[in-house]
Design a protein around this motif. Sequence first.
Motif, PDB file in Angstrom:
ATOM      1  N   ALA A  31       3.271  10.750  -9.029  1.00 53.06           N
ATOM      2  CA  ALA A  31       2.589  11.076 -10.282  1.00 53.06           C
ATOM      3  C   ALA A  31       1.820  12.392 -10.154  1.00 53.06           C
ATOM      4  N   ALA A  32       1.199  12.627  -9.014  1.00 54.49           N
ATOM      5  CA  ALA A  32       0.442  13.866  -8.806  1.00 54.49           C
ATOM      6  C   ALA A  32       1.383  15.064  -8.729  1.00 54.49           C
ATOM      7  N   ALA A  33       2.543  14.890  -8.124  1.00 50.37           N
ATOM      8  CA  ALA A  33       3.486  15.994  -7.992  1.00 50.37           C
ATOM      9  C   ALA A  33       4.137  16.327  -9.323  1.00 50.37           C
ATOM     10  N   SER A  34       4.364  15.325 -10.156  1.00 51.76           N
ATOM     11  CA  SER A  34       5.027  15.598 -11.435  1.00 51.76           C
ATOM     12  C   SER A  34       4.114  16.336 -12.406  1.00 51.76           C
ATOM     13  N   THR A  35       2.793  16.165 -12.286  1.00 46.88           N
ATOM     14  CA  THR A  35       1.879  16.875 -13.188  1.00 46.88           C
ATOM     15  C   THR A  35       1.768  18.345 -12.818  1.00 46.88           C
ATOM     16  N   ALA A  36       2.094  18.684 -11.587  1.00 49.22           N
ATOM     17  CA  ALA A  36       2.030  20.087 -11.183  1.00 49.22           C
ATOM     18  C   ALA A  36       3.097  20.901 -11.884  1.00 49.22           C
ATOM     19  N   PHE A  37       4.209  20.306 -12.256  1.00 45.91           N
ATOM     20  CA  PHE A  37       5.307  21.020 -12.904  1.00 45.91           C
ATOM     21  C   PHE A  37       5.394  20.698 -14.393  1.00 45.91           C
ATOM     22  N   ALA A  38       4.308  20.207 -14.980  1.00 48.06           N
ATOM     23  CA  ALA A  38       4.352  19.790 -16.375  1.00 48.06           C
ATOM     24  C   ALA A  38       4.562  20.969 -17.320  1.00 48.06           C
ATOM     25  N   GLY A  39       4.136  22.165 -16.943  1.00 48.33           N
ATOM     26  CA  GLY A  39       4.237  23.316 -17.820  1.00 48.33           C
ATOM     27  C   GLY A  39       5.616  23.924 -17.861  1.00 48.33           C
ATOM     28  N   GLY A  40       6.463  23.589 -16.945  1.00 48.11           N
ATOM     29  CA  GLY A  40       7.790  24.192 -16.902  1.00 48.11           C
ATOM     30  C   GLY A  40       7.743  25.555 -16.234  1.00 48.11           C
ATOM     31  N   MET A  41       8.847  26.249 -16.324  1.00 52.79           N
ATOM     32  CA  MET A  41       8.944  27.559 -15.675  1.00 52.79           C
ATOM     33  C   MET A  41       8.376  28.642 -16.582  1.00 52.79           C
ATOM     34  N   ASP A  42       7.762  29.650 -15.972  1.00 49.10           N
ATOM     35  CA  ASP A  42       7.275  30.798 -16.723  1.00 49.10           C
ATOM     36  C   ASP A  42       8.438  31.709 -17.077  1.00 49.10           C
ATOM     37  N   LYS A  85       0.831  -1.192   0.000  1.00 51.01           N
ATOM     38  CA  LYS A  85       0.000   0.000   0.000  1.00 51.01           C
ATOM     39  C   LYS A  85       0.873   1.253   0.000  1.00 51.01           C
ATOM     40  N   LYS A  86       1.988   1.202   0.727  1.00 49.29           N
ATOM     41  CA  LYS A  86       2.886   2.353   0.783  1.00 49.29           C
ATOM     42  C   LYS A  86       3.524   2.619  -0.580  1.00 49.29           C
ATOM     43  N   LEU A  87       3.846   1.551  -1.306  1.00 47.65           N
ATOM     44  CA  LEU A  87       4.440   1.695  -2.629  1.00 47.65           C
ATOM     45  C   LEU A  87       3.452   2.324  -3.608  1.00 47.65           C
ATOM     46  N   VAL A  88       2.198   1.904  -3.547  1.00 45.02           N
ATOM     47  CA  VAL A  88       1.159   2.464  -4.417  1.00 45.02           C
ATOM     48  C   VAL A  88       0.899   3.919  -4.047  1.00 45.02           C
ATOM     49  N   LEU A  89       0.864   4.220  -2.750  1.00 52.50           N
ATOM     50  CA  LEU A  89       0.654   5.583  -2.289  1.00 52.50           C
ATOM     51  C   LEU A  89       1.803   6.488  -2.723  1.00 52.50           C
ATOM     52  N   ALA A  90       3.037   5.991  -2.611  1.00 52.52           N
ATOM     53  CA  ALA A  90       4.197   6.776  -3.034  1.00 52.52           C
ATOM     54  C   ALA A  90       4.179   7.023  -4.535  1.00 52.52           C
ATOM     55  N   ALA A  91       3.793   6.017  -5.312  1.00 55.82           N
ATOM     56  CA  ALA A  91       3.702   6.177  -6.761  1.00 55.82           C
ATOM     57  C   ALA A  91       2.611   7.173  -7.133  1.00 55.82           C
TER      58      ALA A  91
END
Length: 59
Positions: A12-23, A2-8
Motif C-alpha cells: 500500500a505504501a509503495a503504490s501511493t508513491a506512484f499515484a501521480g503517474g509519469m511526468d 504478521k508477515k502478511l500484514v507487513l507485506a500488505a
Amino acid sequence: MKKLVLAAALTAAASTAFAGGMDKAMMEPEVVVEDAASSSSNIVVPLLVLAILAAAMNN
C-alpha cells in the motif's frame, strides 16, 4: 499473519508513491548554430576608415 500484514502495508505504501503517474518528458531546447560571417566583410570597415583618413590628410 504478521508477515502478511507487513507485506500488505508495504504494498500500500509503495503504490501511493506512484499515484501521480509519469511526468511529461522534458525536451531540451534545440541548439541553433549560425554560420559565421565571411572574413571579407570584416575588412570593409578598416578600409573605409583608412580612406577617410587619407582624404582628410590630403586636404
